[in-house]
Design a protein around this motif. Structure first.
Motif, PDB file in Angstrom:
ATOM      1  N   ASP A 399     -21.575  50.085 -37.031  1.00  0.00           N
ATOM      2  CA  ASP A 399     -21.856  51.478 -37.417  1.00  0.00           C
ATOM      3  C   ASP A 399     -22.822  52.120 -36.431  1.00  0.00           C
ATOM      4  N   GLU A 402     -20.919  52.641 -32.876  1.00  0.00           N
ATOM      5  CA  GLU A 402     -19.606  53.299 -32.860  1.00  0.00           C
ATOM      6  C   GLU A 402     -19.562  54.561 -31.988  1.00  0.00           C
ATOM      7  N   THR A 403     -20.559  55.405 -32.093  1.00  0.00           N
ATOM      8  CA  THR A 403     -20.505  56.694 -31.394  1.00  0.00           C
ATOM      9  C   THR A 403     -20.547  56.535 -29.882  1.00  0.00           C
ATOM     10  N   GLU A 404     -21.499  55.755 -29.382  1.00  0.00           N
ATOM     11  CA  GLU A 404     -21.680  55.640 -27.929  1.00  0.00           C
ATOM     12  C   GLU A 404     -20.963  54.439 -27.332  1.00  0.00           C
ATOM     13  N   HIS A 405     -20.664  53.448 -28.151  1.00  0.00           N
ATOM     14  CA  HIS A 405     -20.056  52.213 -27.645  1.00  0.00           C
ATOM     15  C   HIS A 405     -18.911  51.771 -28.564  1.00  0.00           C
ATOM     16  N   PRO A 406     -17.839  52.557 -28.625  1.00  0.00           N
ATOM     17  CA  PRO A 406     -16.762  52.283 -29.577  1.00  0.00           C
ATOM     18  C   PRO A 406     -16.057  50.946 -29.354  1.00  0.00           C
ATOM     19  N   ALA A 409     -18.116  48.255 -31.053  1.00  0.00           N
ATOM     20  CA  ALA A 409     -17.960  48.391 -32.506  1.00  0.00           C
ATOM     21  C   ALA A 409     -16.605  47.848 -32.943  1.00  0.00           C
ATOM     22  N   THR A 410     -15.566  48.155 -32.181  1.00  0.00           N
ATOM     23  CA  THR A 410     -14.215  47.696 -32.512  1.00  0.00           C
ATOM     24  C   THR A 410     -14.114  46.178 -32.459  1.00  0.00           C
ATOM     25  N   GLU A 438     -11.149  51.728 -39.257  1.00  0.00           N
ATOM     26  CA  GLU A 438     -12.208  52.186 -38.353  1.00  0.00           C
ATOM     27  C   GLU A 438     -11.865  51.847 -36.898  1.00  0.00           C
ATOM     28  N   SER A 441      -9.511  54.530 -35.767  1.00  0.00           N
ATOM     29  CA  SER A 441     -10.151  55.818 -35.480  1.00  0.00           C
ATOM     30  C   SER A 441     -10.924  55.780 -34.167  1.00  0.00           C
ATOM     31  N   CYS A 442     -11.399  54.582 -33.777  1.00  0.00           N
ATOM     32  CA  CYS A 442     -12.116  54.447 -32.496  1.00  0.00           C
ATOM     33  C   CYS A 442     -11.163  54.388 -31.308  1.00  0.00           C
ATOM     34  N   THR A 445     -11.035  57.063 -28.642  1.00  0.00           N
ATOM     35  CA  THR A 445     -12.210  57.294 -27.804  1.00  0.00           C
ATOM     36  C   THR A 445     -12.439  56.165 -26.791  1.00  0.00           C
TER      37      THR A 445
END
Length: 478
Positions: A399, A402-406, A409-410, A438, A441-442, A445
């Motif tokens: 979590d 996710e925004t900067e390093h998808p 996170a994946t 999730e 959705s990543c 990006t």
């Protein structure tokens, strides 16, 4: 805000008659709501009426024998909390002595309530603790004879089979006064040394104990005496009396040494505190796992600080960080360094964490520091080492990244999905389905999966290897 919104301001506009009719309609068929309404009516008549109703309710609870299952236990807890609120808000402001007596009676409800509930979640015990806290709040304002109160406390603590009177001595210390505390010490020693009564022996007979009933009673009394005398010593600020309950060996236990050392520190006896905590740390170091390291280290660090041993403290903090990746230790360590040296030391510490062999600990530390770029880097580089069963660590880390390093996170979410499916952990299928969503959705990006499979490739692999896990795929395909 809409005039139809259900809030106090809008309800007041309905008027007294409509609200009274609404309340009558709502309480029908609910014994708990009816009791609450009656209590509120009593409150309008004055504290004496409320006190009388509270005593009636206490008597009803004592007489009750039916088992309260988990479905009804929440309502019982809410009822007990409501009784406490009535004592605090309606009785205590006008008559603290009456409130004190009601709280004492409330605590004596514990055996009858515990005997017909399963308090594995600690909810009933929690309410009893709230009652003791309220006793502590009232203690400075009540008029109690210290000697009489001491005798009541001994009877209550000696009889408390569910810990309902735990903490009652600190809570009533002001009401007891020095006279009451001294009397409590005397009568506790006499009670503990007295031969067991027939009633006391009867409590231990028939349980198949390896020791005799008499030995069991004596042992239980000695434990209770130790606790009472320790609480009295604390109330009197007598560190030596508190320590006297322990042997030299016990003072090296990780469960005991930090509390004793802390009291010595508070009394300004720094060197003695240092000696005790040092011996306890040495004893813990000889064990394969230091169970009580955090408490011991915290007091040890305070001792070093008060002794002005800055170099020793700095070395200890650095060593502890390298052993545990403790962020608080690193922050303390950096604060002790000269200006600008701390910047270089922080980079070195983050390098150390990034290379740490325990990947989960490294991820957790770097995410919480925070150093998200480093955390993402080790996730991508060491993805094969990810433990998908560490879902608390990986979920929060994913979590955060996710925004900067998808991609990082994946990869963590994939690890959790694979752990769930490979292990056949059907209870976690809903979480795995969410993690997979999730990942999807990543996907938009992520411009470069590097050597890792794309989302489509990963999904294809899952269907090939786990296609028969229909419970999971039903959740995915919704």
């Amino acid at each position: 805000m809409s005039k139809k919104t259900l809030n106090q301001a809008n309800l007041e506009k309905l008027g007294v008659e409509k609200l009274a009719a609404l309340v009558m309609d709502l309480v029908q068929g609910s014994a708990a709501l009816q009791r609450r309404a009656r209590m509120e009516l009593s409150a309008a008549q004055g504290p004496k009426e409320v006190a009388a109703d509270l005593r009636k309710r206490f008597a009803s609870l004592r007489r009750a024998t039916s088992f309260v299952d988990w479905r009804k236990q929440r309502a019982l807890v809410k009822d007990l909390e409501g009784l406490l609120a009535m004592i605090e808000n309606t009785i205590a402001p006008d008559d603290p002595n009456e409130a004190f007596e009601l709280l004492w009676s409330f605590l004596h409800l514990a055996p009858s309530v515990h005997e017909r509930t399963d308090d594995s979640n600690g909810a009933i015990g929690g309410v009893m603790s709230e009652a003791v806290d309220l006793v502590a709040k009232l203690s400075p304002t009540v008029s109690q004879d210290g000697t009489t109160l001491a005798e009541r406390i001994l009877d209550a603590v000696a009889d408390a089979g569910y810990g309902e009177f735990d903490g009652i001595i600190p809570a009533t210390a002001e009401a007891l006064g020095q006279k009451g505390l001294e009397h409590l010490k005397r009568i506790t020693k006499v009670w503990a040394d007295a031969p067991p009564s027939e009633q006391e022996l009867e409590q231990y007979r028939g349980y198949g104990l390896t020791s005799s009933a008499e030995d069991s009673v004596r042992r239980n009394k000695q434990v209770t005496r130790s606790i009472i005398l320790a609480d009295v010593a604390d109330a009197q600020g007598d560190v030596d009396a508190y320590m006297a309950r322990y042997s030299e060996e016990q003072l090296t236990y990780g469960t005991i040494a930090p509390d004793v050392a802390r009291r010595l520190l508070d009394a300004g006896r720094i060197d003695e505190a240092f000696d005790i905590v040092t011996r306890a740390r040495t004893a813990e170091d000889g064990k394969s796992i230091r169970m009580f390291r955090y408490d011991l280290d915290a007091v040890y660090e305070e001792c070093l600080e008060k002794q002005g041993k800055t170099e020793e403290l700095t070395a200890h903090l650095r060593r502890t960080f390298e052993q545990t990746l403790s962020a608080p230790c690193l922050r303390k360590y950096l604060k002790l360094l000269p200006d600008f040296d701390d910047i270089e030391a922080e980079e070195a510490a983050l390098d150390f964490a990034e290379a740490h062999p325990h990947l989960g600990a490294a991820i957790s530390f770097l995410v919480n520091w925070p150093s998200l770029g480093r955390a993402a880097r080790i996730v991508v580089a060491r993805a094969e080492e990810l433990n998908g069963d560490s879902y608390h660590t990986l979920t929060s880390a994913a979590d955060a990244l996710e925004t900067e390093h998808p991609l990082a996170a994946t990869l963590m979410r994939r690890a959790m999905v694979l752990d769930t499916l490979t292990g056949g952990k059907s209870k976690r299928y809903s979480h795995a389905a969410r993690h997979l969503a999730e990942c999807r959705s990543c996907d938009a990006t992520i411009t470069d999966y590097s050597d890792h499979p794309s989302h489509a490739q990963f999904l294809e692999m899952l269907r090939k290897e786990h296609g028969r896990k229909h419970g999971f795929w039903r959740l995915v395909d919704l």
